[in-house]
Motif scaffolding. Structure first.
Motif, PDB file in Angstrom:
ATOM      1  N   ALA A 149       0.740  -1.241   0.030  1.00  0.00           N
ATOM      2  CA  ALA A 149       0.089   0.078   0.011  1.00  0.00           C
ATOM      3  C   ALA A 149       0.771   1.387   0.051  1.00  0.00           C
ATOM      4  O   ALA A 149       0.618   2.355  -0.685  1.00  0.00           O
ATOM      5  CB  ALA A 149      -0.990   0.076   1.218  1.00  0.00           C
ATOM      6  N   ALA A 150       1.795   1.201   0.859  1.00  0.00           N
ATOM      7  CA  ALA A 150       2.704   2.291   0.832  1.00  0.00           C
ATOM      8  C   ALA A 150       3.528   2.639  -0.608  1.00  0.00           C
ATOM      9  O   ALA A 150       3.639   3.649  -0.965  1.00  0.00           O
ATOM     10  CB  ALA A 150       3.825   2.199   1.903  1.00  0.00           C
ATOM     11  N   ARG A 151       3.973   1.423  -1.160  1.00  0.00           N
ATOM     12  CA  ARG A 151       4.628   1.556  -2.282  1.00  0.00           C
ATOM     13  C   ARG A 151       3.908   2.132  -3.552  1.00  0.00           C
ATOM     14  O   ARG A 151       4.308   2.728  -4.456  1.00  0.00           O
ATOM     15  CB  ARG A 151       5.145   0.116  -2.864  1.00  0.00           C
ATOM     16  CG  ARG A 151       6.398  -0.266  -1.647  1.00  0.00           C
ATOM     17  CD  ARG A 151       6.989  -1.823  -1.985  1.00  0.00           C
ATOM     18  NE  ARG A 151       7.453  -1.832  -3.488  1.00  0.00           N
ATOM     19  CZ  ARG A 151       6.818  -2.327  -4.129  1.00  0.00           C
ATOM     20  NH1 ARG A 151       5.899  -3.360  -3.929  1.00  0.00           N
ATOM     21  NH2 ARG A 151       7.469  -2.717  -5.315  1.00  0.00           N
ATOM     22  N   GLN A 152       2.564   1.963  -3.368  1.00  0.00           N
ATOM     23  CA  GLN A 152       1.960   2.385  -4.556  1.00  0.00           C
ATOM     24  C   GLN A 152       1.659   3.657  -4.340  1.00  0.00           C
ATOM     25  O   GLN A 152       1.322   4.374  -5.639  1.00  0.00           O
ATOM     26  CB  GLN A 152       0.334   1.943  -4.353  1.00  0.00           C
ATOM     27  CG  GLN A 152       0.220   0.052  -4.815  1.00  0.00           C
ATOM     28  CD  GLN A 152      -1.208  -0.281  -4.774  1.00  0.00           C
ATOM     29  OE1 GLN A 152      -2.014   0.214  -4.342  1.00  0.00           O
ATOM     30  NE2 GLN A 152      -1.274  -1.711  -5.120  1.00  0.00           N
ATOM     31  N   LEU A 153       1.765   4.393  -3.277  1.00  0.00           N
ATOM     32  CA  LEU A 153       1.785   5.800  -3.077  1.00  0.00           C
ATOM     33  C   LEU A 153       2.864   6.565  -3.151  1.00  0.00           C
ATOM     34  O   LEU A 153       2.918   7.811  -3.590  1.00  0.00           O
ATOM     35  CB  LEU A 153       1.265   6.342  -1.731  1.00  0.00           C
ATOM     36  CG  LEU A 153      -0.147   5.799  -1.544  1.00  0.00           C
ATOM     37  CD1 LEU A 153      -0.375   5.673   0.049  1.00  0.00           C
ATOM     38  CD2 LEU A 153      -1.247   6.323  -2.220  1.00  0.00           C
ATOM     39  N   VAL A 154       4.226   6.003  -3.301  1.00  0.00           N
ATOM     40  CA  VAL A 154       5.382   6.849  -3.151  1.00  0.00           C
ATOM     41  C   VAL A 154       6.423   5.790  -4.312  1.00  0.00           C
ATOM     42  O   VAL A 154       6.667   4.519  -4.298  1.00  0.00           O
ATOM     43  CB  VAL A 154       6.044   6.756  -1.800  1.00  0.00           C
ATOM     44  CG1 VAL A 154       7.464   7.430  -2.139  1.00  0.00           C
ATOM     45  CG2 VAL A 154       5.386   7.273  -0.793  1.00  0.00           C
ATOM     46  N   ALA A 155       6.808   6.639  -5.312  1.00  0.00           N
ATOM     47  CA  ALA A 155       7.806   6.046  -6.386  1.00  0.00           C
ATOM     48  C   ALA A 155       9.018   5.782  -5.679  1.00  0.00           C
ATOM     49  O   ALA A 155       9.539   6.797  -4.951  1.00  0.00           O
ATOM     50  CB  ALA A 155       7.694   6.937  -7.496  1.00  0.00           C
ATOM     51  N   GLY A 156      10.024   4.659  -6.072  1.00  0.00           N
ATOM     52  CA  GLY A 156      11.090   4.893  -5.527  1.00  0.00           C
ATOM     53  C   GLY A 156      11.427   3.973  -4.194  1.00  0.00           C
ATOM     54  O   GLY A 156      12.307   3.768  -3.856  1.00  0.00           O
ATOM     55  N   MET A 157      10.098   3.509  -3.674  1.00  0.00           N
ATOM     56  CA  MET A 157      10.078   2.692  -2.404  1.00  0.00           C
ATOM     57  C   MET A 157      10.523   1.367  -2.683  1.00  0.00           C
ATOM     58  O   MET A 157       9.632   0.703  -3.351  1.00  0.00           O
ATOM     59  CB  MET A 157       8.821   3.180  -1.520  1.00  0.00           C
ATOM     60  CG  MET A 157       8.604   2.584  -0.099  1.00  0.00           C
ATOM     61  SD  MET A 157       7.290   2.779   0.590  1.00  0.00           S
ATOM     62  CE  MET A 157       7.247   4.385   0.849  1.00  0.00           C
ATOM     63  N   ASN A 158      11.301   0.897  -1.964  1.00  0.00           N
ATOM     64  CA  ASN A 158      11.823  -0.620  -1.887  1.00  0.00           C
ATOM     65  C   ASN A 158      10.827  -1.317  -1.102  1.00  0.00           C
ATOM     66  O   ASN A 158       9.969  -0.772  -0.348  1.00  0.00           O
ATOM     67  CB  ASN A 158      12.998  -1.272  -1.492  1.00  0.00           C
ATOM     68  CG  ASN A 158      14.324  -0.204  -2.159  1.00  0.00           C
ATOM     69  OD1 ASN A 158      14.123  -0.013  -3.485  1.00  0.00           O
ATOM     70  ND2 ASN A 158      15.418   0.280  -1.589  1.00  0.00           N
ATOM     71  N   THR A 159      10.686  -2.659  -1.566  1.00  0.00           N
ATOM     72  CA  THR A 159       9.921  -3.696  -0.827  1.00  0.00           C
ATOM     73  C   THR A 159      10.400  -4.148   0.416  1.00  0.00           C
ATOM     74  O   THR A 159      11.550  -4.475   0.867  1.00  0.00           O
ATOM     75  CB  THR A 159       9.532  -5.046  -1.547  1.00  0.00           C
ATOM     76  OG1 THR A 159       9.064  -4.505  -2.985  1.00  0.00           O
ATOM     77  CG2 THR A 159       8.628  -5.835  -0.899  1.00  0.00           C
ATOM     78  N   ALA A 160       9.480  -3.763   1.501  1.00  0.00           N
ATOM     79  CA  ALA A 160       9.816  -4.173   2.969  1.00  0.00           C
ATOM     80  C   ALA A 160       9.542  -5.694   3.232  1.00  0.00           C
ATOM     81  O   ALA A 160       8.641  -6.169   2.617  1.00  0.00           O
ATOM     82  CB  ALA A 160       8.848  -3.534   3.904  1.00  0.00           C
ATOM     83  N   THR A 161      10.585  -6.430   3.812  1.00  0.00           N
ATOM     84  CA  THR A 161      10.309  -7.749   4.181  1.00  0.00           C
ATOM     85  C   THR A 161       9.938  -7.690   5.762  1.00  0.00           C
ATOM     86  O   THR A 161       9.872  -6.993   6.419  1.00  0.00           O
ATOM     87  CB  THR A 161      11.540  -8.684   3.882  1.00  0.00           C
ATOM     88  OG1 THR A 161      12.688  -8.009   4.984  1.00  0.00           O
ATOM     89  CG2 THR A 161      12.238  -8.549   2.583  1.00  0.00           C
ATOM     90  N   ILE A 162       9.684  -8.982   6.151  1.00  0.00           N
ATOM     91  CA  ILE A 162       9.155  -9.320   7.616  1.00  0.00           C
ATOM     92  C   ILE A 162      10.109  -8.913   8.438  1.00  0.00           C
ATOM     93  O   ILE A 162      10.264  -8.418   9.532  1.00  0.00           O
ATOM     94  CB  ILE A 162       8.710 -10.721   7.670  1.00  0.00           C
ATOM     95  CG1 ILE A 162       8.117 -10.901   9.005  1.00  0.00           C
ATOM     96  CG2 ILE A 162      10.002 -11.828   7.613  1.00  0.00           C
ATOM     97  CD1 ILE A 162       6.903 -10.312   9.286  1.00  0.00           C
ATOM     98  N   ASP A 163      11.546  -9.127   8.046  1.00  0.00           N
ATOM     99  CA  ASP A 163      12.667  -8.739   8.904  1.00  0.00           C
ATOM    100  C   ASP A 163      12.751  -7.344   9.049  1.00  0.00           C
ATOM    101  O   ASP A 163      13.467  -6.846   9.956  1.00  0.00           O
ATOM    102  CB  ASP A 163      13.997  -9.282   8.114  1.00  0.00           C
ATOM    103  CG  ASP A 163      14.228 -10.780   8.239  1.00  0.00           C
ATOM    104  OD1 ASP A 163      13.343 -11.373   8.912  1.00  0.00           O
ATOM    105  OD2 ASP A 163      14.959 -11.263   7.361  1.00  0.00           O
ATOM    106  N   ASP A 164      12.387  -6.690   8.012  1.00  0.00           N
ATOM    107  CA  ASP A 164      12.551  -5.002   8.171  1.00  0.00           C
ATOM    108  C   ASP A 164      11.713  -4.406   9.304  1.00  0.00           C
ATOM    109  O   ASP A 164      12.130  -3.419  10.153  1.00  0.00           O
ATOM    110  CB  ASP A 164      11.998  -4.293   6.852  1.00  0.00           C
ATOM    111  CG  ASP A 164      13.053  -4.377   5.728  1.00  0.00           C
ATOM    112  OD1 ASP A 164      14.294  -3.992   6.087  1.00  0.00           O
ATOM    113  OD2 ASP A 164      12.687  -4.845   4.784  1.00  0.00           O
TER     114      ASP A 164
END
Length: 429
Positions: A305-320
């Motif tokens: 949901a966050a990545r759809q709103l902000v270009a250039g955002m990497n994918t968060a993993t469970i570890d993050d």
């Protein structure tokens, strides 16, 4: 006391050296417990004066440590914590003066009440005794810990990281000058002069001489201390701090707080590591806020949901969600509501510091009650979770344990209470 040289030593020499320190600290602790308030305050002021008077030499010694750290590839966050400046020295001195101005807790009697037998029962505030502090790349801790232990009537054994050896010894010289000026024993604050790691192993098992261990440093250090110590430990493992922006937030206020919580300083335990944003306002707050982060060089890792709103955002993993970055990296998650934010913090947080931004009083109160962290905030940056900012003068560390000391550990956290009984000839029948 003749320090060991910073070369290889056999274990028997380290053991003898640490035993010598422990014996001296135990003897000093008895004198410190007897010291009156005026004497302790004179020592604190004298230490503050010595630090300001010796600024040039302190900065020169610190520069040696910083240069060595860079040569040896110490990470940016550690170098940030290692570096002293004119400003930090003034803050250290101000913290010591604040401590001198605070009430002396030692000897205070509270909760006196008569029992049916005629005796009075109450509690008296007393020092813990000898406190061992183990820390990495934070020379300001040397002064803060010395001041707090001094004012609370304790003796201290300080073992700083090898990367700060010159800075710590220079600050220790100022501390000893202040103790001498007040007529207190220099052995009330001892800095371990060997960088041999075996000294840490000895310190955390000297239960005849040390009453409490306070580790300050990375997760690896604290896990080691916790697993190997034979002495009670006041600790926090890491600071996975959150800011939750509620859909009842003032958005200008929210952006200002979330920016400061992350970018004011990256390498500190009270910096925000995960931003939570209510889904109802995510489209309005995330684009401008994340642009601020990107402009400052912060790497963003978000959920879908966050990545759809902000270009250039990497994918968060469970570890993050579990990670304390101590770096310009931020995890971002869009959540449905307050319940989801609290659930996320309960699952992934470290019980350090968490903040809500909202204008809704009921939600703010729920957040304060239900988030189980050592510091919980409303409409404020997590960067305020600090002994100096809390009016404690300084702090010896942050405790996320559920013992007598929780949150920034100041004077009260370095004391205990004992029961006292006042009678007039009563006997038990």
């Amino acid at each position: 006391m003749r320090p060991l040289q910073n070369t290889a030593h056999d274990m028997s020499n380290i053991k003898a050296y640490m035993q010598e320190i422990g014996i001296a600290a135990r003897a000093a602790s008895r004198l410190m417990a007897q010291a009156d308030t005026a004497t302790k305050n004179r020592a604190l002021i004298a230490i503050a004066d010595a630090i300001l008077d010796n600024r040039a030499s302190l900065l020169a010694e610190n520069a040696k440590d910083v240069a060595s750290a860079k040569v040896h590839g110490l990470d940016a966050a550690s170098i940030d914590r290692l570096t002293l400046t004119e400003r930090t020295l003034r803050e250290i001195a101000e913290g010591l003066r604040q401590l001198a101005a605070l009430p002396d807790l030692i000897g205070a009697i509270s909760d006196l009440s008569y029992r049916p037998s005629g005796i009075q029962v109450g509690k008296m505030r007393v020092p813990l005794g000898v406190i061992g502090i183990i820390y990495e790349s934070r020379p300001d801790v040397t002064a803060d810990a010395a001041g707090l232990c001094l004012k609370s009537g304790n003796a201290a054994i300080l073992r700083g990281g090898s990367e700060a050896i010159h800075s710590n010894q220079a600050i220790a010289a100022c501390v000893h000058a202040g103790l001498r000026a007040a007529g207190l024993p220099e052995s009330a604050v001892q800095v371990v002069n060997t960088t041999d790691r075996a000294a840490v192993g000895e310190l955390i098992t000297m239960k005849d001489y040390v009453d409490v261990i306070v580790p300050r440093g990375g997760k690896g250090l604290i896990e080691r201390i916790t697993s190997e110590a034979r002495i009670p430990v006041i600790k926090h493992l890491h600071g996975v701090c959150h800011v939750y922006i509620d859909d009842a937030a003032d958005l200008d206020k929210a952006i200002r707080i979330a920016d400061n919580a992350k970018t004011h300083r990256y390498g500190v335990c009270n910096a925000m590591e995960t931003l939570l944003v209510n889904a109802n306002i995510a489209a309005r707050v995330l684009p401008p806020l994340c642009q601020i982060y990107l402009d400052k060089g912060v790497e963003l890792r978000g959920d879908e949901a966050a990545r759809q709103l902000v270009a250039g955002m990497n994918t968060a993993t469970i570890d993050d969600w579990h990670t304390e970055y101590l770096a310009p990296i931020l995890s971002v998650r869009v959540v449905a509501d307050l319940d989801a934010a609290i659930a996320h913090i309960a699952t992934y947080g470290s019980q350090h510091t968490d903040s809500i931004v909202t204008e809704n009083y009921s939600r703010a109160m729920r957040f304060l009650r239900e988030v189980d962290s050592s510091s919980v905030m409303v409409n404020a940056s997590t960067r305020f979770a600090d002994g100096f900012e809390y009016g404690l003068g300084a702090e010896i560390g942050i405790s996320t344990d559920k013992i007598h000391a929780r949150g920034p550990v100041g004077l009260e956290g370095l004391t205990s209470q004992k029961y006292i009984v006042l009678g007039n000839g009563q006997i038990r029948v």
